[in-house]
Design a protein around this motif. Structure first.
Motif, mmCIF file in Angstrom:
data_model
loop_
_atom_site.group_PDB
_atom_site.id
_atom_site.type_symbol
_atom_site.label_atom_id
_atom_site.label_comp_id
_atom_site.label_asym_id
_atom_site.label_seq_id
_atom_site.Cartn_x
_atom_site.Cartn_y
_atom_site.Cartn_z
ATOM 1 N N ASN A 17 -1.497 -5.382 -0.020
ATOM 2 C CA ASN A 17 -0.240 -4.646 -0.195
ATOM 3 C C ASN A 17 0.003 -3.704 0.978
ATOM 4 O OD1 ASN A 17 0.575 -5.793 -2.560
ATOM 5 N ND2 ASN A 17 0.231 -3.998 -3.831
ATOM 6 N N ASP A 20 1.309 -5.444 3.865
ATOM 7 C CA ASP A 20 2.497 -6.262 3.565
ATOM 8 C C ASP A 20 2.213 -7.755 3.660
ATOM 9 O OD1 ASP A 20 4.278 -4.200 2.895
ATOM 10 O OD2 ASP A 20 4.750 -3.842 5.010
ATOM 11 N N LYS A 75 4.723 -4.526 -4.666
ATOM 12 C CA LYS A 75 4.994 -5.088 -3.329
ATOM 13 C C LYS A 75 6.431 -4.864 -2.917
ATOM 14 C CE LYS A 75 3.398 -9.345 -4.230
ATOM 15 N NZ LYS A 75 3.090 -10.709 -3.928
#
Length: 75
Positions: A17, A20, A75
């Motif tokens: 996370n 990304d 996310k």
């Protein structure tokens, strides 16, 4: 597919996370036709590296699943 402890699996989801990096997870029951084990399994897939990790449990891992769901939808 590499077996790791659930703490490391959750840490990996947090790390992905932060970077990304796309990932997702699966929950398999002992009777699931996709499960190659007699235990419950949580599977985490790193979609970028195409790496797969899993943890196994004797009982349904409710708290662990909740943590992963929160991370996934963050996310």
């Amino acid at each position: 597919m590499e077996k790791i402890e659930i703490g490391k699996l959750i840490d990996l989801a947090e790390e992905l996370n932060q970077k990304d990096t796309p990932w997702h997870h699966h929950f398999l029951t002992p009777k699931c036709c996709f499960n190659q084990s007699d235990d419950f399994r949580i599977i985490l897939e790193d979609e970028e590296k195409r790496e797969v990790f899993y943890s196994e449990f004797n009982e349904k891992p409710i708290l662990e699943l909740k943590k992963l769901e929160k991370l996934f939808f963050k996310k």
